[in-house]
Write a protein that holds these residues in place. Structure first.
Motif, PDB file in Angstrom:
ATOM      1  N   GLU A 133      -7.184   1.358 -13.736  1.00  9.80           N
ATOM      2  CA  GLU A 133      -7.924   2.409 -14.609  1.00  9.80           C
ATOM      3  C   GLU A 133      -8.546   3.491 -13.818  1.00  9.80           C
ATOM      4  N   ASP A 134      -9.147   3.224 -12.594  1.00  9.25           N
ATOM      5  CA  ASP A 134      -9.568   4.454 -11.811  1.00  9.25           C
ATOM      6  C   ASP A 134      -9.022   4.671 -10.366  1.00  9.25           C
ATOM      7  N   THR A 135      -8.644   5.875 -10.191  1.00  9.37           N
ATOM      8  CA  THR A 135      -8.426   6.306  -8.762  1.00  9.37           C
ATOM      9  C   THR A 135      -9.636   6.345  -7.867  1.00  9.37           C
ATOM     10  N   GLY A 136      -9.508   6.480  -6.594  1.00 10.27           N
ATOM     11  CA  GLY A 136     -10.801   6.585  -5.746  1.00 10.27           C
ATOM     12  C   GLY A 136     -10.934   5.404  -4.915  1.00 10.27           C
ATOM     13  N   ILE A 137     -12.106   4.967  -4.426  1.00  9.61           N
ATOM     14  CA  ILE A 137     -12.431   3.859  -3.466  1.00  9.61           C
ATOM     15  C   ILE A 137     -11.626   2.783  -3.739  1.00  9.61           C
ATOM     16  N   GLY A 138     -10.727   2.461  -2.628  1.00 10.66           N
ATOM     17  CA  GLY A 138      -9.723   1.212  -2.389  1.00 10.66           C
ATOM     18  C   GLY A 138      -8.612   1.274  -3.725  1.00 10.66           C
ATOM     19  N   MET A 139      -8.221   2.289  -4.211  1.00 11.66           N
ATOM     20  CA  MET A 139      -7.093   2.534  -4.994  1.00 11.66           C
ATOM     21  C   MET A 139      -6.426   3.645  -4.711  1.00 11.66           C
ATOM     22  N   PRO A 140      -5.026   3.670  -5.023  1.00 11.93           N
ATOM     23  CA  PRO A 140      -4.328   4.651  -4.747  1.00 11.93           C
ATOM     24  C   PRO A 140      -4.286   5.774  -5.612  1.00 11.93           C
ATOM     25  N   SER A 141      -4.129   7.066  -5.262  1.00 13.35           N
ATOM     26  CA  SER A 141      -4.360   8.287  -6.158  1.00 13.35           C
ATOM     27  C   SER A 141      -2.898   8.642  -6.699  1.00 13.35           C
ATOM     28  N   GLY A 142      -1.845   7.972  -5.813  1.00 15.31           N
ATOM     29  CA  GLY A 142      -0.499   8.251  -6.069  1.00 15.31           C
ATOM     30  C   GLY A 142       0.467   7.360  -5.544  1.00 15.31           C
ATOM     31  N   ALA A 143       1.937   7.537  -5.679  1.00 11.00           N
ATOM     32  CA  ALA A 143       2.791   6.380  -5.601  1.00 11.00           C
ATOM     33  C   ALA A 143       3.543   6.868  -3.846  1.00 11.00           C
ATOM     34  N   GLY A 144       3.930   5.783  -3.289  1.00 14.86           N
ATOM     35  CA  GLY A 144       4.723   6.004  -2.040  1.00 14.86           C
ATOM     36  C   GLY A 144       5.903   6.597  -2.248  1.00 14.86           C
ATOM     37  N   GLU A 145       6.872   6.785  -1.341  1.00 13.59           N
ATOM     38  CA  GLU A 145       8.107   7.256  -1.286  1.00 13.59           C
ATOM     39  C   GLU A 145       9.030   6.306  -2.061  1.00 13.59           C
ATOM     40  N   GLY A 146       9.816   6.742  -3.060  1.00 12.42           N
ATOM     41  CA  GLY A 146      10.708   5.834  -3.777  1.00 12.42           C
ATOM     42  C   GLY A 146       9.994   5.017  -4.901  1.00 12.42           C
ATOM     43  N   GLU A 147       8.521   5.046  -5.008  1.00 11.84           N
ATOM     44  CA  GLU A 147       8.020   4.518  -5.924  1.00 11.84           C
ATOM     45  C   GLU A 147       7.467   5.441  -7.362  1.00 11.84           C
ATOM     46  N   THR A 148       7.254   5.096  -8.456  1.00 13.51           N
ATOM     47  CA  THR A 148       6.777   5.769  -9.592  1.00 13.51           C
ATOM     48  C   THR A 148       5.476   5.845  -9.852  1.00 13.51           C
ATOM     49  N   PHE A 149       4.818   6.801 -10.215  1.00  9.17           N
ATOM     50  CA  PHE A 149       3.433   6.842 -10.536  1.00  9.17           C
ATOM     51  C   PHE A 149       3.225   7.533 -11.981  1.00  9.17           C
ATOM     52  N   GLU A 150       2.768   6.817 -12.981  1.00  6.75           N
ATOM     53  CA  GLU A 150       2.546   7.512 -14.140  1.00  6.75           C
ATOM     54  C   GLU A 150       1.209   7.026 -14.994  1.00  6.75           C
TER      55      GLU A 150
END
Length: 172
Positions: A85-102
């Motif tokens: 639910e939250d980006t920031g400390i300890g959590m990714p703010s986007g996806a890596g190569e070949g991954e999907t972020f939504e």
């Protein structure tokens, strides 16, 4: 008469070997939760290759739920998706190569995650993490089975029925 006794003995030996094999041969596919200090029984989640399970916990900084989903293939853990639910400390703010972020319904989803793990080390939360294993619409709070504050290794393996009887089995 002597032949009948020989056949009976051979048949008894074959049946005995078969029964011993069923008890002691490690053919059961599981995800094991093993305490690093080896104190107490192991916990097993029986599941077959290709099945998914989730690790759900409350993030220590954001105090919101995080769900990590894994698939078991070739005795490895393949991450399927990460939901938080939250980006920031300890959590990714986007996806890596070949991954999907939504983003859907106020939650972030990373899917098509690349790579695998042979095992995962985890410190079972003592205060509010509430590490929970979710499988087939059932939830298992790890601190109830392993104890809060325990450090465990999560890994797919094969165990015998003997080991299943000596440990504690989830989903039964």
């Amino acid at each position: 008469m002597k032949r009948r006794g020989v056949y009976t003995t051979i048949a008894s030996l074959i049946i005995g070997v078969f029964i011993i094999g069923l008890i002691f041969y490690p053919y059961r596919s599981v995800v094991s939760f093993e305490k690093m200090d080896r104190q107490g029984p192991n916990i097993y989640l029986p599941l077959t290759e290709g099945k998914h399970f989730q690790v759900k916990y409350t993030h220590s900084v954001h105090l919101s739920d995080v769900i990590e989903e894994y698939e078991v293939k070739k005795e490895r853990l393949y991450p399927i998706q990460l939901i938080y639910e939250d980006t920031g400390i300890g959590m990714p703010s986007g996806a890596g190569e070949g991954e999907t972020f939504e983003m859907k319904d106020g939650k972030y989803y990373i899917s098509n995650i690349q790579g695998y793990h042979d095992s995962i080390s985890l410190s079972v939360g003592a205060v509010r993490a509430d590490h929970t294993i979710r499988y087939e619409n059932r939830s298992y709070l790890l601190k109830d089975y392993i104890g809060a504050g325990s450090v465990i290794t999560i890994k797919p393996s094969h165990v015998s029925n003997w080991n299943l009887m000596r440990g504690e089995t989830l989903s039964e």
